[in-house]
Design an enzyme around this catalytic site. Structure first.
Site, mmCIF file in Angstrom:
data_model
loop_
_atom_site.group_PDB
_atom_site.id
_atom_site.type_symbol
_atom_site.label_atom_id
_atom_site.label_comp_id
_atom_site.label_asym_id
_atom_site.label_seq_id
_atom_site.Cartn_x
_atom_site.Cartn_y
_atom_site.Cartn_z
ATOM 1 N N ARG A 181 0.603 -1.244 -0.148
ATOM 2 C CA ARG A 181 0.127 -0.075 -0.205
ATOM 3 C C ARG A 181 0.906 1.211 0.101
ATOM 4 O O ARG A 181 0.709 2.260 -0.655
ATOM 5 C CB ARG A 181 -0.944 0.156 1.252
ATOM 6 C CG ARG A 181 -2.149 -0.843 1.006
ATOM 7 C CD ARG A 181 -3.129 -0.921 2.215
ATOM 8 N NE ARG A 181 -2.308 -1.285 3.549
ATOM 9 C CZ ARG A 181 -3.013 -0.939 4.644
ATOM 10 N NH1 ARG A 181 -4.075 -0.247 4.754
ATOM 11 N NH2 ARG A 181 -2.192 -1.290 5.691
ATOM 12 N N ASN A 218 -6.638 -2.411 1.595
ATOM 13 C CA ASN A 218 -6.294 -3.974 1.538
ATOM 14 C C ASN A 218 -7.876 -4.662 1.707
ATOM 15 O O ASN A 218 -8.897 -3.975 2.406
ATOM 16 C CB ASN A 218 -5.690 -4.489 2.853
ATOM 17 C CG ASN A 218 -4.383 -4.397 2.659
ATOM 18 O OD1 ASN A 218 -3.956 -4.289 1.737
ATOM 19 N ND2 ASN A 218 -3.379 -4.444 3.825
#
Length: 760
Positions: free
Chosen positions: A21, A39
């Site tokens: 990320r 996520n």
């Protein structure tokens, strides 16, 4: 932007806990992309907005510049309406259906390694330094999602400095769950067997003990190692005595590639494997006149070698040792110790001291072992660094649990076209290893969120793995023939469907006819097989005793080739068998007393090793065959012994009686052992090619898979591969799972699942 476009990107794979990320965040800033990343339990979802050129570059860099521990299995894009905005954000995780993928344990990245030895860094010499690009994952995760409370780092609250790094998406420690420092993280101790602290700096004192020839138990990523100075004969000898490991080679750990080159001869591929993030043990040819104790790997042409993969290893080795023996912390046949109290109890009479820490290991994981075959890795043991990566299958199946066989135990959980193999569990011959099988099954099922619909196991009724499968309530069970599972395993990892010829050579497998198979030529696929050929059966003299004493197999082959008068042959090793034992062995052979028939190729190797004087008794599995291979590698002879292929209405039999007679004559005449060993390998490769050609003439198949533990033998595998290829066959070997029983569960899973899908 008037020409703005927005794309939803769904990414599956190992993309959580590996810095994915923040990587996406930084990439979006670089390309001037707006949107967000989040996520899910299935992977990562990105919404990205910008002009077409920037979006295309952004999407290309998602795969082309991904973090080192990330593995992208799939990336799908969908154009959606633009929403405007100029910022890019990291959103909190959310749940959704889909397979969960956990990252394997990794080594120390270059950035962390630089900081480890930088006196100005606040983590200078801190043995638990890590970031999102490196460090433990699978061994410390307790549940999903992969967040700090679901790891063994939960007892260590972050200090202010670590929390600042953890919450900064521009920092490489953003959401690195194992992140810690000397202020807030795990601590190192050097203790005795009673858990009493020994004075001084733990690393310095442990290194001092190793320099003095002492044995130190070192707690690593997935379990304990037993360490000694590899150049110290006395220390290695004492470790063998205490560990009750007479001759089996020990693994070595060297500080860097330069040190490795002082005692081994790695090629470019082997060096890449050594230095890869997985840091497996790689079998390397020994350098002549190397400084390592000859007791580290006696009667063997290779050193199993690895580089440091934990910060603690680097601290112990750098500027101190050319190599340390780093062998699994256990007694022979036991699982590796990984819990602290258990390790002190089990290793108390082996280790002089224990270098320990208070970060719990949740899942034990032994080191992976690889040798290179034709420029590709060939797994002998697939474990730390590679588990739990998926293997893609060529067909989709319902959810299956496969529990392997007896030796080199692993499990496999599969669903759809994805299969996940567990780490190496060990030989299922005792309660401790069976408990480890149960723990691994429960843990992996929880991580993957997979509830099996059926369980697959070996056809052998007496294996502990079979009993384990029978003890699972409700689930239907599928018994899979051992060599069929080997064939399917090699097919699956190579993406093959349909029917193939399977040459399956191993030590032992329960056959459909109740006899011991192991030298098999199968025709079939996932849906079934027929036995198109096999090695001629001989008595397994004394049952399991023949595995420990290869001279018994030599007696069986001599009896088969010469009849009852074989004791009259002029072979030195035969004279060592006492006069009182000879009639007993002969009676067992003639009446088949405790001597079931076997077609095992592994036992053929044992027989030839004993017949040529290499070894009549072994102290570990495969020893005679390994030493026969090492001897053969020293010869370049192209000679081949005679053999016959005998056909009947349903199958063919490879008859090596002519070869055995010629070997006995050569041994009696004093032909060099290396030449006999090499000629035997040549003969076996020629016989395989001949019988495969005969099968092709009948069935029209030109694809051959090679599987079974015998194909760990590099010399034989290369000979068979090349000989078959020269005859126009397409030959497939293992690359993703071991050819030995460590890869068997994959084959069991796809056979059972394929049958269930077909309604069989």
């Amino acid at each position: 932007m008037t020409d703005a476009r927005r794309t939803r990107i769904t990414i599956e794979g190992i993309v959580q806990g590996v810095g994915f990320r923040p990587f996406v965040f930084r990439l979006a800033e670089h390309h001037g992309i707006a949107g967000w990343v989040q996520n899910t339990t299935a992977g990562v979802v990105v919404e990205a907005e910008g002009d077409a050129r920037r979006l295309a570059s952004f999407v290309a860099d998602l795969t082309g510049k991904a973090p080192p521990l990330a593995v992208i299995v799939s990336l799908a894009t969908e154009e959606i309406p633009p929403q405007g905005g100029t910022a890019f954000a990291i959103r909190y995780s959310e749940g959704s259906a889909g397979p969960v993928r956990v990252a394997p344990d990794g080594d120390v990245c270059p950035d962390c390694l630089h900081e480890l030895f930088d006196p100005a860094d606040r983590r200078h010499r801190y043995p638990f330094i890590t970031c999102t690009n490196c460090g433990p994952r699978y061994s410390l995760i307790t549940a999903v999602p992969y967040d700090r409370p679901n790891t063994t780092m939960a007892p260590f609250p972050l200090c202010d400095a670590c929390r600042t790094e953890y919450e900064d998406p521009r920092n490489r420690r953003f959401h690195a769950q194992p992140v810690a420092c000397p202020e807030c993280g795990p601590r190192l101790r050097l203790v005795d067997a009673d858990d009493r602290d020994l004075p001084g700096d733990p690393v310095e004192e442990a290194a001092g003990l190793l320099s003095q020839g002492k044995i130190v138990a070192v707690k690593g990523i997935g379990g304990y190692h037993l360490a000694v100075d590899a150049l110290n004969d006395g220390a290695v000898r004492e470790l063998r005595r205490r560990k009750a490991r007479d001759e089996k080679p020990f693994a070595l750990m060297a500080p860097d590639l330069a040190a490795v080159r002082t005692f081994a001869l790695p090629d470019a591929v082997e060096e890449r494997l050594l230095a890869a993030p997985e840091h497996p043990i790689v079998l390397l040819r020994k350098r002549p006149d190397n400084p390592v104790s000859p007791l580290a790997a006696p009667a063997n042409g290779y050193f199993g070698t690895m580089l440091p993969y934990a910060p603690l290893h680097h601290l112990l080795l750098r500027d101190r040792f050319t190599a340390l023996v780093m062998t699994s912390g256990n007694l022979s046949d036991e699982p590796i110790a990984y819990r602290d109290a258990e390790a002190r109890e089990r290793l108390a009479y082996i280790a002089d001291a224990f270098l320990v820490h208070d970060r719990e290991i949740h899942t034990r994981t032994d080191d992976s072992v690889i040798r290179v075959f034709r420029g590709n890795p060939l797994f002998l043991r697939r474990s730390r660094g590679y588990v739990p990566r998926e293997v893609r299958m060529p067909v989709e199946i319902p959810a299956v649990l496969a529990v392997g066989a007896e030796l080199k135990g692993t499990i496999c959980l599969a669903r759809g076209d994805r299969a996940v193999m567990s780490q190496h569990i060990g030989d299922l011959k005792n309660a401790a290893t069976l408990d480890s099988l149960a723990e691994t099954t429960a843990h992996l099922q929880g991580l993957l969120g997979l509830t099996p619909e059926l369980v697959a196991h070996d056809l052998h009724p007496d294996y502990l793995s079979t009993a384990f499968a029978e003890g699972i309530p409700v689930l239907p069970r599928v018994a899979v023939q051992h060599h069929h599972a080997h064939l399917a395993s090699c097919m699956a990892e190579n993406g093959l469907d349909g029917e193939v010829i399977g040459v399956i050579f191993d030590g032992t497998g329960y056959g459909r006819d109740g006899t011991v198979w192991g030298g098999e030529f199968l025709v079939g696929g996932y849906g079934g097989f027929r036995r198109a050929g096999h090695l001629r059966q001989v008595p397994l003299l004394g049952g399991d005793a023949a595995v420990r004493e290869p001279f018994r197999m030599a007696l069986s082959y001599l009896y088969d080739a010469f009849g009852a008068d074989f004791f009259g042959l002029s072979l030195p090793w035969l004279r060592e068998i006492g006069e009182a034992e000879r009639p007993l062995f002969l009676q067992m052979l003639e009446r088949r007393i405790n001597s079931p028939p076997t077609s095992s190729c592994g036992r053929l190797f044992d027989a030839v090793a004993a017949l040529t004087g290499v070894r009549g008794r072994v102290s570990y599995e495969g020893q005679a065959a390994m030493e026969l291979e090492a001897l053969a590698e020293g010869s370049a002879t192209a000679s081949i012994y005679p053999y016959a292929i005998v056909r009947n209405d349903v199958s063919a039999e490879v008859d090596f009686r002519l070869m055995v007679r010629a070997l006995a004559e050569d041994a009696a005449a004093g032909r060099p052992g290396g030449e006999m060993a090499r000629a035997f390998h040549n003969t076996l490769a020629a016989a395989v090619t001949d019988l495969c050609a005969q099968i092709r003439a009948v069935d029209g198949l030109d694809r051959v898979v090679l599987s079974g533990g015998v194909f760990q033998n590099k010399l034989l595998t290369e000979g068979v591969f090349q000989s078959l290829a020269d005859q126009g066959f397409h030959v497939y070997t293992h690359r993703l799972v071991p050819p030995n029983d460590g890869g068997l569960a994959l084959g069991q899973a796809i056979i059972a699942g394929y049958g269930a899908r077909k309604g069989e």
